[in-house]
Design a protein around this motif. Structure first.
Motif, mmCIF file in Angstrom:
data_model
loop_
_atom_site.group_PDB
_atom_site.id
_atom_site.type_symbol
_atom_site.label_atom_id
_atom_site.label_comp_id
_atom_site.label_asym_id
_atom_site.label_seq_id
_atom_site.Cartn_x
_atom_site.Cartn_y
_atom_site.Cartn_z
ATOM 1 N N HIS A 128 3.961 -12.676 -5.247
ATOM 2 C CA HIS A 128 4.454 -13.054 -3.927
ATOM 3 C C HIS A 128 5.847 -13.670 -4.046
ATOM 4 O O HIS A 128 6.078 -14.484 -4.954
ATOM 5 C CB HIS A 128 3.514 -14.073 -3.275
ATOM 6 N N PRO A 129 6.757 -13.324 -3.136
ATOM 7 C CA PRO A 129 8.067 -13.974 -3.149
ATOM 8 C C PRO A 129 7.936 -15.409 -2.660
ATOM 9 O O PRO A 129 6.927 -15.779 -2.048
ATOM 10 C CB PRO A 129 8.886 -13.131 -2.166
ATOM 11 N N GLY A 177 1.320 -20.990 7.685
ATOM 12 C CA GLY A 177 -0.036 -21.154 7.181
ATOM 13 C C GLY A 177 -0.609 -19.850 6.659
ATOM 14 O O GLY A 177 -1.290 -19.826 5.620
ATOM 15 N N GLU A 178 -0.340 -18.746 7.368
ATOM 16 C CA GLU A 178 -0.838 -17.443 6.918
ATOM 17 C C GLU A 178 -0.209 -17.053 5.585
ATOM 18 O O GLU A 178 -0.878 -16.496 4.711
ATOM 19 C CB GLU A 178 -0.548 -16.380 7.975
ATOM 20 N N TYR A 179 1.091 -17.372 5.422
ATOM 21 C CA TYR A 179 1.765 -17.044 4.156
ATOM 22 C C TYR A 179 1.085 -17.769 2.988
ATOM 23 O O TYR A 179 0.740 -17.144 1.975
ATOM 24 C CB TYR A 179 3.241 -17.422 4.222
ATOM 25 N N PHE A 180 0.873 -19.066 3.125
ATOM 26 C CA PHE A 180 0.291 -19.830 2.023
ATOM 27 C C PHE A 180 -1.178 -19.479 1.804
ATOM 28 O O PHE A 180 -1.674 -19.503 0.669
ATOM 29 C CB PHE A 180 0.465 -21.328 2.263
ATOM 30 N N HIS A 200 -5.277 -16.462 -1.201
ATOM 31 C CA HIS A 200 -6.346 -15.468 -1.077
ATOM 32 C C HIS A 200 -6.084 -14.262 -1.972
ATOM 33 O O HIS A 200 -7.019 -13.714 -2.586
ATOM 34 C CB HIS A 200 -6.458 -15.023 0.385
ATOM 35 N N LEU A 201 -4.821 -13.824 -2.052
ATOM 36 C CA LEU A 201 -4.448 -12.689 -2.897
ATOM 37 C C LEU A 201 -3.650 -13.209 -4.087
ATOM 38 O O LEU A 201 -2.536 -12.765 -4.369
ATOM 39 C CB LEU A 201 -3.628 -11.681 -2.084
#
Length: 216
Positions: free
Chosen positions: A195-196, A181-184, A189-190
């Motif tokens: 992003h890979p 969840g933090e990755y997505f 957000h950024l």
């Protein structure tokens, strides 16, 4: 050459699938052993397998794993219900240790742990990315504190089966959901940064040497 590259890629995919299957089977096997009364077997899986797999040296990993097995066997033979106590303590201690591991990097003069990973993977970070990675480090610290408290409360007040379900299965799922969840969320957000893909991101993280992280 092309065939070799395809064969190598297929081997990597097969290895990833097998590793994923083992990661799923491992906590399920521990939970099954616990609810069927095989506490010593569950302890051996909890202690020996991670020690062996995470060792930098096979010989050192085997020695440490055997030592852990010997300690478990000695405690089980010497103290009544010691294996039950160890089962309850391990998740509390592991989550508390992880909370300290993440949290200490939030102290003044330290670089937050997630910031360290990002620097290794991206290089120099913009101030907004540094701020974001600090907040993520705070989230992981709080997450592990809550898991430690949850494991302790369930050990004290819940039936063994419920405690084991959370400690050995659901908590791993929660950690996985938070990680993904933090990755997505970060990608959203950024969004102006490159992003890979998620699989590549996981592979990049798995290649980071923990000793390098501690030097950041």
């Amino acid at each position: 050459m092309i065939n070799k590259e395809k064969s190598k890629a297929a081997g990597i995919r097969t290895g990833a699938v097998l590793l994923f299957a083992l990661l799923i089977a491992y906590p399920v096997a521990i939970h099954t052993a616990i609810i069927n009364g095989h506490a010593v077997a569950a302890l051996l899986m909890l202690l020996v397998v991670p020690v062996f797999l995470t060792s930098r040296s096979r010989a050192g990993g085997l020695f440490t794993a055997l030592a852990a097995a010997a300690v478990v066997a000695l405690l089980a033979a010497t103290f009544e219900n010691s294996e039950q106590l160890l089962l309850y303590l391990i998740p509390v201690l592991i989550n508390a240790a992880l909370a300290v591991f993440f949290g200490r990097t939030l102290l003044p003069g330290e670089t937050p742990l997630i910031t360290r990973f990002s620097i290794l993977l991206r290089g120099k970070l913009e101030p907004r990315v540094v701020s974001y990675t600090r907040r993520v480090t705070q989230v992981w610290t709080l997450f592990f504190i809550l898991l430690a408290l949850e494991s302790l409360l369930l050990a004290l007040f819940a039936p063994l089966e419920i405690w084991s379900l959370f400690a050995n299965i659901l908590n791993y799922l929660l950690a996985g959901l938070l990680f993904a969840g933090e990755y997505f969320f970060r990608v959203h957000h950024l969004h102006d940064l490159e992003h890979p893909s998620f699989p590549r991101f996981v592979r990049n993280l798995s290649r980071v040497d923990p000793r390098v992280i501690n030097k950041q």
